[in-house]
Structures are given as C-alpha cells and as structure tokens.
Design an enzyme around this catalytic site. Structure first.
Site, PDB file in Angstrom:
ATOM      1  N   GLU A   1     103.866  28.969   9.453  1.00 31.69           N
ATOM      2  CA  GLU A   1     102.950  28.167  10.273  1.00 31.69           C
ATOM      3  C   GLU A   1     103.619  27.731  11.570  1.00 31.69           C
ATOM      4  O   GLU A   1     103.164  26.794  12.213  1.00 31.69           O
ATOM      5  CB  GLU A   1     102.412  26.967   9.481  1.00 31.69           C
ATOM      6  CG  GLU A   1     103.464  26.050   8.898  1.00 31.69           C
ATOM      7  CD  GLU A   1     102.864  24.843   8.177  1.00 31.69           C
ATOM      8  OE1 GLU A   1     101.642  24.667   8.161  1.00 31.69           O
ATOM      9  OE2 GLU A   1     103.659  24.041   7.644  1.00 31.69           O
TER      10      GLU A   1
ATOM     11  N   ASP B   1      98.504  24.769  11.800  1.00 32.96           N
ATOM     12  CA  ASP B   1      99.766  24.562  12.505  1.00 32.96           C
ATOM     13  C   ASP B   1     100.178  25.811  13.266  1.00 32.96           C
ATOM     14  O   ASP B   1     100.761  25.719  14.358  1.00 32.96           O
ATOM     15  CB  ASP B   1     100.868  24.165  11.512  1.00 32.96           C
ATOM     16  CG  ASP B   1     100.821  22.680  11.206  1.00 32.96           C
ATOM     17  OD1 ASP B   1     100.603  21.887  12.136  1.00 32.96           O
ATOM     18  OD2 ASP B   1     100.984  22.319  10.029  1.00 32.96           O
TER      19      ASP B   1
ATOM     20  N   HIS C   1      99.930  16.342   3.520  1.00 33.45           N
ATOM     21  CA  HIS C   1      98.844  15.668   4.225  1.00 33.45           C
ATOM     22  C   HIS C   1      97.858  14.977   3.284  1.00 33.45           C
ATOM     23  O   HIS C   1      96.957  14.281   3.743  1.00 33.45           O
ATOM     24  CB  HIS C   1      98.074  16.666   5.098  1.00 33.45           C
ATOM     25  CG  HIS C   1      98.885  17.185   6.250  1.00 33.45           C
ATOM     26  ND1 HIS C   1      99.424  16.370   7.214  1.00 33.45           N
ATOM     27  CD2 HIS C   1      99.273  18.439   6.587  1.00 33.45           C
ATOM     28  CE1 HIS C   1     100.092  17.095   8.101  1.00 33.45           C
ATOM     29  NE2 HIS C   1     100.023  18.358   7.738  1.00 33.45           N
TER      30      HIS C   1
HETATM   31  C1  3PY Z   1      97.993  24.501   8.155  1.00 29.77           C
HETATM   32  O1  3PY Z   1      97.023  25.215   8.365  1.00 29.77           O
HETATM   33  O2  3PY Z   1      98.799  24.155   9.020  1.00 29.77           O
HETATM   34  C2  3PY Z   1      98.216  24.013   6.810  1.00 29.77           C
HETATM   35  O3  3PY Z   1      99.271  23.482   6.554  1.00 29.77           O
HETATM   36  C3  3PY Z   1      97.146  24.170   5.805  1.00 29.77           C
HETATM   37  O4  3PY Z   1      97.121  23.118   4.926  1.00 29.77           O
HETATM   38 MG    MG Z   2     100.398  22.975   8.187  1.00 30.60          MG
END
Ligand code: 3PY
Ligand code: MG
Length: 230
Positions: free
Chosen positions: A128, A154, A37
């Site tokens: 995540e 996520d 990101h």
């Molecule tokens: C998330 O929290 O999804 C991340 O990838 C943190 O950068």
């Molecule tokens: Mg993430």
C-alpha cells in the site's frame, strides 16, 4: 489456512462477539479484524475468535514485533501487516512472525498454544506504498511470506493518484496479483468500493468486500427502501 470456502471476506471494525454471532456466514470465507483503523485492541481478539465460524485474519496496528507477537499469541489464522515500504521491511516482518530458526518470534503458553491455534499462521504484508510496490517481486520471493494484501486507499495516496479505481492503481493491483501468482502466494485486496470490484484482477484468493459498518448502513438503506411510502 487451506480451508477457505470463498475468497470473500468481511472487514470487522466495530462489531462485538455477540453481534458477529448473529450474522449469517453463508458465502463468507474469512473475517478480517482491523486493529489499525478499527476499534479493536489485541484483547478483543479471543472473544471474536471464539464465535467466528470462518478463519480470522488480524490486520495488525503496525509491524512492531512485540505487537505482532501479541496478535499471533491469540491464535488468529494470520496477520495482515500495514505500511510496508520495502523488501527489507518485509524481511523484518518474517523475523518477527516466525519462530527460530526462521525468525525470532518468542514462544510461550499462549492462547494459540492452549487452544490449538495454527502452528504456522499466515504472514501477509500489505502492499500500500509506492516503496512496497517497487519491491513487490522481491517481497514475494521472501521465504516466510505467505501472500500479499493490497490496501488500495493508501496505495492511491502513496502513488499520488486520485482514487482506488484510477487506472494506475488498478494496474498496480494487477502487478501485485501477478507477483503472487508467479511466487505461488496468496493474493488479497480490500475493496470497499463497488466500482472497484469489477476491475480487480480475477483469481484473487482474498477479497475483503467491505466493512461491518457498511453492512449496517446498506442494511438500513435497504430496509427503508423496502418500507417505501408506508
Ligand atoms: C487501504 O486501502 O489502505 C487499506 O489499508 C484497506 O483497509
Ligand atoms: Mg491502508
């Protein structure tokens, strides 16, 4: 990466090497460079590595084996790999990241080799997604995995929960930390939220406090606050 002086990490998304050089690193244990990101490409890593005074972990753009090989060839201390959805997916990452006989990573005269990069960089699959959470104990048991890194943002989306401080998300982070502790692995979390910090489990090895842009923003807010009415 046994030389961590602090679990606290800064997540780089935009800074160039000369700006990183100007930052104090007292109290900072590591840097995360975000290729997913953030603005970075693989070619940005060598410049950042040259000036970094603490270990650098790259958050890869994806689990694509060719991409992971290129990231590791720069000599980073390890890779944090996003969007893992199952133990099978994590096992594929071990194949991509480890040299034979453990995996199938290709060797060459890379920057890592030429500059004495780590022989065995860390592999930290991210937890995540609901799928990775369901398989977390199996992922932690995989030989070749060094730790797990939670992406709470996520994860909250994947679990259908309203935010990172939601009780189910916090409990999920605790489950990941426990799985790591039981397997003798490193546990890591990205925070980015000062309400999340106090409810995180204790004993995390890697805690990415926030991003470089947040640091700039908070610095400007503090500066303007200090200036007051003058
Ligand atoms: C998330 O929290 O999804 C991340 O990838 C943190 O950068
Ligand atoms: Mg993430």
């Amino acid at each position: 990466m046994t030389d961590l002086t602090s679990p606290h990490g800064l997540w780089l998304t935009v800074l160039a090497p000369d700006q990183l050089e100007a930052l104090p690193t007292d109290g900072l244990g590591w840097l995360g460079v975000d290729l997913q990101h953030g603005r970075y490409a693989v070619a940005d890593l060598p410049g950042l590595l040259r000036v970094a005074r603490v270990p650098v972990l790259a958050r890869a753009a994806s689990g694509d084996p060719a991409h992971l090989g290129q990231v590791l060839d720069t000599g980073v201390s390890g890779v944090i790999v996003p969007s893992v959805t199952s133990a099978e997916g994590a096992a594929a990452l071990v194949q991509a990241v480890r040299f034979p006989p453990e995996g199938v990573r290709s060797s060459g005269l890379t920057r890592a080799v030429m500059t004495g990069g780590p022989e065995r960089p860390l592999l930290l699959p991210m937890v995540e997604t609901a799928g990775a959470l369901a398989d977390v104990e199996a992922i932690a048991a995989l030989p070749g995995v060094d730790g797990l890194f939670v992406g709470p943002y996520d994860l909250s989306l994947s679990l259908g929960r309203p935010g990172v401080t939601d009780a189910q998300v916090v409990a999920a982070i605790g489950r990941v930390q426990q799985a790591c502790a039981q397997a003798g692995l490193l546990s890591g979390v990205f925070s980015g939220d000062r309400d999340l910090d106090p409810v995180l489990p204790t004993g995390l090895d890697l805690l990415a406090l926030d991003t470089d842009v947040t640091v700039l923003r908070r610095g400007l807010e503090a500066l303007l606050g200090d200036a007051g009415g003058r």
